[in-house]
Design a protein around this motif. Structure first.
Motif, PDB file in Angstrom:
ATOM      1  N   HIS A   1      14.003 -28.585  -2.020  1.00 12.19           N
ATOM      2  CA  HIS A   1      14.805 -29.437  -2.507  1.00 12.19           C
ATOM      3  C   HIS A   1      14.483 -31.286  -1.996  1.00 12.19           C
ATOM      4  CE1 HIS A   1      18.413 -26.774  -2.945  1.00 12.19           C
ATOM      5  NE2 HIS A   1      17.332 -27.298  -4.416  1.00 12.19           N
ATOM      6  N   HIS A   2      13.341 -31.450  -1.494  1.00 11.75           N
ATOM      7  CA  HIS A   2      12.718 -32.877  -1.388  1.00 11.75           C
ATOM      8  C   HIS A   2      11.539 -33.723  -2.956  1.00 11.75           C
ATOM      9  CE1 HIS A   2       8.858 -30.503  -1.888  1.00 11.75           C
ATOM     10  NE2 HIS A   2       8.218 -31.645  -1.953  1.00 11.75           N
ATOM     11  N   HIS A   3      12.538 -32.593  -3.303  1.00 12.92           N
ATOM     12  CA  HIS A   3      12.389 -33.596  -5.227  1.00 12.92           C
ATOM     13  C   HIS A   3      13.288 -34.314  -5.689  1.00 12.92           C
ATOM     14  CE1 HIS A   3       7.621 -34.364  -5.057  1.00 12.92           C
ATOM     15  NE2 HIS A   3       7.851 -32.719  -4.404  1.00 12.92           N
ATOM     16  N   GLU A   4      14.333 -33.744  -5.375  1.00 19.94           N
ATOM     17  CA  GLU A   4      16.001 -34.027  -5.916  1.00 19.94           C
ATOM     18  C   GLU A   4      16.251 -35.710  -5.853  1.00 19.94           C
ATOM     19  OE1 GLU A   4      17.722 -31.710  -7.282  1.00 19.94           O
ATOM     20  OE2 GLU A   4      17.016 -29.971  -6.683  1.00 19.94           O
TER      21      GLU A   4
ATOM     22  N   SER B   1       6.994 -26.465 -10.225  1.00 23.41           N
ATOM     23  CA  SER B   1       7.514 -25.374  -9.889  1.00 23.41           C
ATOM     24  C   SER B   1       7.068 -25.034  -7.862  1.00 23.41           C
ATOM     25  CB  SER B   1       7.215 -24.366  -9.940  1.00 23.41           C
ATOM     26  OG  SER B   1       5.295 -23.766  -9.936  1.00 23.41           O
ATOM     27  N   HIS B   2       6.329 -26.241  -7.231  1.00 20.68           N
ATOM     28  CA  HIS B   2       5.663 -26.068  -5.996  1.00 20.68           C
ATOM     29  C   HIS B   2       6.939 -25.732  -4.893  1.00 20.68           C
ATOM     30  CE1 HIS B   2       5.855 -30.883  -5.718  1.00 20.68           C
ATOM     31  NE2 HIS B   2       6.338 -30.382  -4.565  1.00 20.68           N
ATOM     32  N   PRO B   3       8.409 -26.663  -5.111  1.00 18.16           N
ATOM     33  CA  PRO B   3       9.637 -26.299  -4.264  1.00 18.16           C
ATOM     34  C   PRO B   3      10.004 -24.964  -4.974  1.00 18.16           C
ATOM     35  CG  PRO B   3       9.479 -27.995  -5.655  1.00 18.16           C
ATOM     36  CD  PRO B   3       8.277 -27.619  -5.957  1.00 18.16           C
TER      37      PRO B   3
ATOM     38  N   MET C   1       6.259 -28.399   6.214  1.00 14.59           N
ATOM     39  CA  MET C   1       6.343 -27.542   5.410  1.00 14.59           C
ATOM     40  C   MET C   1       6.613 -27.671   3.724  1.00 14.59           C
ATOM     41  SD  MET C   1       4.769 -24.544   6.749  1.00 14.59           S
ATOM     42  CE  MET C   1       4.618 -23.663   8.688  1.00 14.59           C
ATOM     43  N   HIS C   2       7.268 -28.660   3.949  1.00 13.98           N
ATOM     44  CA  HIS C   2       8.098 -29.546   2.751  1.00 13.98           C
ATOM     45  C   HIS C   2       7.227 -29.067   1.333  1.00 13.98           C
ATOM     46  CE1 HIS C   2       5.321 -33.303   2.485  1.00 13.98           C
ATOM     47  NE2 HIS C   2       6.175 -33.041   1.406  1.00 13.98           N
ATOM     48  N   ASP C   3       5.293 -29.427   1.560  1.00 15.38           N
ATOM     49  CA  ASP C   3       5.103 -29.181   0.309  1.00 15.38           C
ATOM     50  C   ASP C   3       3.639 -27.153   0.688  1.00 15.38           C
ATOM     51  OD1 ASP C   3       5.034 -30.615  -1.944  1.00 15.38           O
ATOM     52  OD2 ASP C   3       3.840 -32.893  -0.494  1.00 15.38           O
ATOM     53  N   LEU C   4       4.688 -26.545   0.977  1.00 12.23           N
ATOM     54  CA  LEU C   4       3.891 -25.232   1.719  1.00 12.23           C
ATOM     55  C   LEU C   4       3.630 -24.711   0.345  1.00 12.23           C
ATOM     56  CD1 LEU C   4       2.694 -23.540   3.227  1.00 12.23           C
ATOM     57  CD2 LEU C   4       5.184 -22.297   3.074  1.00 12.23           C
ATOM     58  N   GLY C   5       4.472 -24.429  -0.797  1.00 11.00           N
ATOM     59  CA  GLY C   5       4.774 -24.377  -2.388  1.00 11.00           C
ATOM     60  C   GLY C   5       3.399 -24.791  -3.094  1.00 11.00           C
ATOM     61  N   LYS C   6       2.617 -25.998  -2.749  1.00 13.32           N
ATOM     62  CA  LYS C   6       1.422 -26.134  -3.703  1.00 13.32           C
ATOM     63  C   LYS C   6      -0.180 -25.308  -3.191  1.00 13.32           C
ATOM     64  CE  LYS C   6       1.984 -31.028  -3.766  1.00 13.32           C
ATOM     65  NZ  LYS C   6       2.179 -32.404  -3.281  1.00 13.32           N
ATOM     66  N   ALA C   7       0.748 -24.261  -2.502  1.00 11.42           N
ATOM     67  CA  ALA C   7      -0.625 -23.444  -1.621  1.00 11.42           C
ATOM     68  C   ALA C   7      -0.099 -22.708  -3.039  1.00 11.42           C
ATOM     69  CB  ALA C   7      -0.081 -22.688  -0.481  1.00 11.42           C
TER      70      ALA C   7
ATOM     71  N   CYS D   1      10.712 -39.906   2.817  1.00 14.01           N
ATOM     72  CA  CYS D   1       9.125 -39.280   3.982  1.00 14.01           C
ATOM     73  C   CYS D   1       8.055 -39.043   2.631  1.00 14.01           C
ATOM     74  CB  CYS D   1       9.064 -38.658   4.864  1.00 14.01           C
ATOM     75  SG  CYS D   1      10.517 -38.862   6.000  1.00 14.01           S
ATOM     76  N   ASP D   2       8.412 -37.768   2.196  1.00 12.11           N
ATOM     77  CA  ASP D   2       7.160 -37.290   1.226  1.00 12.11           C
ATOM     78  C   ASP D   2       6.912 -38.853   0.227  1.00 12.11           C
ATOM     79  OD1 ASP D   2       6.013 -35.916  -0.873  1.00 12.11           O
ATOM     80  OD2 ASP D   2       7.281 -36.128  -2.290  1.00 12.11           O
ATOM     81  N   VAL D   3       8.140 -39.491  -0.742  1.00 12.80           N
ATOM     82  CA  VAL D   3       7.765 -40.629  -1.463  1.00 12.80           C
ATOM     83  C   VAL D   3       6.856 -41.444  -0.567  1.00 12.80           C
ATOM     84  CG1 VAL D   3       8.122 -42.341  -3.080  1.00 12.80           C
ATOM     85  CG2 VAL D   3       9.237 -39.911  -3.413  1.00 12.80           C
TER      86      VAL D   3
HETATM   87 FE   LIG Z   1       6.239 -31.407  -3.056  1.00 14.05          FE
END
Ligand SMILES: [Fe+2]
Length: 412
Positions: free
Chosen positions: A259-262, A235-237, A206-212, A288-290
């Motif tokens: 907070h996965h982009h902190e 703004s996606h997070p 779900m970490h990038d759900l905000g991209k929706a 994991c994201d990077v």
């Molecule tokens: Fe992301």
């Protein structure tokens, strides 16, 4: 009276009271149900569980032979529901340990390809529902995470390696699947309990759900973003966390999305959190994201060689939590499956399986001579074997050589 029987004796029509394995080992949401579907029977037989508890009052009885075989003298008939301690005692013996052999990995790679195909369409549906402001089906999400977790449990690197391979069109969907698998692999490495492992997996998915919630023309832009577009995407997070909260997600899952982009040094977004101010799960999410982003094909860049990504990420100061990054390397490998590497013997090879003794000595498939600059007959070498004197010198950039189809070398 509940009866414990071997999975081989399980038949359609029996009422399953409990599956003899942990949450990670089986793909079923429900612990108790009437077994009516042949595909469910096949799934139980395939998922590594050896025994199940059935309730003969609610479904078909075991045959007389089966009853005799699992009679009181074997301690198999339980007068009452088994205690959690009893289940825990059974789980290690009942569940097959992940096999280390290359053959087991190849089998799991095949399964992982099927899981990824189905996961891609499920994540696509989930993001479309989120875009339309519909509720997210948490049952589907949980099932998917269980299926991914079960694959990681059977063979930790298969799904990680398959999920890395994606076209740039698939990126948005497959990235979620890959981060989910990486989070689960890391959680296992860190010794998390099942509940925390489950949260790590759901958070990864779900970490990038905000991209929706991002404008499609920015999200799908086939090139690098302008500064203004990048600010929109940043703004996606916040958007994802808001959507997850509205869907009643666990605070830990919300936190991973938020907070996965902190970054550890406080230069990340959206809150510029520093060090321990970022939760452990969000710090794992960042790694994991990077890793999946840089090793994936994008519209504007070639994927990095996985081994090169590991070496580069290890050098970045202030981005990742060092201790967690070490756990990540242990779970994925210094030379992950699919990495192109240069050997001391002046040959190029693809990593096809992790080493049994050392992260530095995986099993490789040699296919190219740097001396003759020509392909050579493919040869599989276990660099950890005592008789082998060759070793890896370092990662090699596939783009430099223009190789095509080298992924076939580790997938088959
Ligand atoms: Fe992301």
């Amino acid at each position: 009276m509940k009866t414990r029987i071997p999975v081989t004796d399980l038949q359609l029509g029996m009422y399953i009271h409990k599956l003899g394995g942990s949450w990670l080992k089986h793909p079923f949401m429900r612990g108790s149900f009437l077994l009516t579907e042949a595909r469910d029977l096949a799934a139980i037989r395939e998922c590594g569980i050896n025994e199940v508890w059935i309730d003969p009052r609610l479904g078909q009885m075991p045959t007389a032979t089966q009853q005799a075989a699992s009679g009181p003298e074997g301690g198999q008939i339980l007068a009452a529901e088994p205690s959690p301690a009893a289940i825990a005692e059974i789980a290690p013996a009942a569940v097959a340990k992940p096999a280390d052999s290359r053959e087991a990995l190849v089998q799991e790679i095949e399964r992982a390809r099927r899981i990824c195909l189905s996961a891609k369409s499920q994540v696509k549906d989930m993001l479309q529902a989120a875009r339309l402001g519909k509720a997210i089906d948490s049952d589907t999400t949980q099932l998917l995470v269980r299926e991914i977790a079960a694959s990681v449990e059977r063979h930790p690197v298969a799904l990680l390696s398959v999920a890395r391979l994606k076209t740039h069109d698939d990126y948005t969907y497959m990235h979620s699947v890959a981060v989910c698998a990486l989070m689960i692999a890391m959680a296992r490495q860190l010794g998390f309990d099942e509940e925390r492992t489950r949260l790590a997996g759901i958070g990864g998915l779900m970490h990038d759900l905000g991209k929706a919630a991002m404008p499609l023309d920015v999200l799908n832009k086939p090139g690098k973003l302008t500064d203004a577009e990048f600010n929109v995407m940043r703004s996606h997070p916040l958007a994802g966390a808001e959507m997850l909260r509205a869907n009643g997600a666990s605070p830990d899952v919300v936190d991973i999305a938020l907070h996965h982009h902190e970054k550890i040094d406080g230069t990340g977004y959206p809150h510029k959190l520093k060090g321990d101010g970022i939760s452990e799960l969000a710090r794992m999410g960042a790694i994991c994201d990077v890793y999946d982003a840089v090793t994936s094909q994008r519209a504007y860049k070639e994927p990095w060689n996985p081994a090169a990504a590991m070496h580069q990420m290890a050098k970045w100061e202030g981005h990742f939590d060092k201790a967690l990054f070490n756990a990540f390397v242990k779970s994925v490998g210094i030379y992950p499956v699919g990495s192109l590497v240069k050997l001391a013997s002046q040959r190029l090879a693809i990593v096809i399986a992790p080493g049994t003794e050392s992260l530095l000595s995986p099993v490789v498939r040699v296919f190219f001579s740097l001396k003759s600059k020509e392909q050579i007959p493919v040869q599989t070498i276990d660099l950890g074997a005592s008789s082998v004197k060759d070793r890896i010198v370092g990662p090699e950039d596939p783009a430099k050589w223009g190789f095509r189809g080298i992924d076939e070398l580790w997938m088959k």
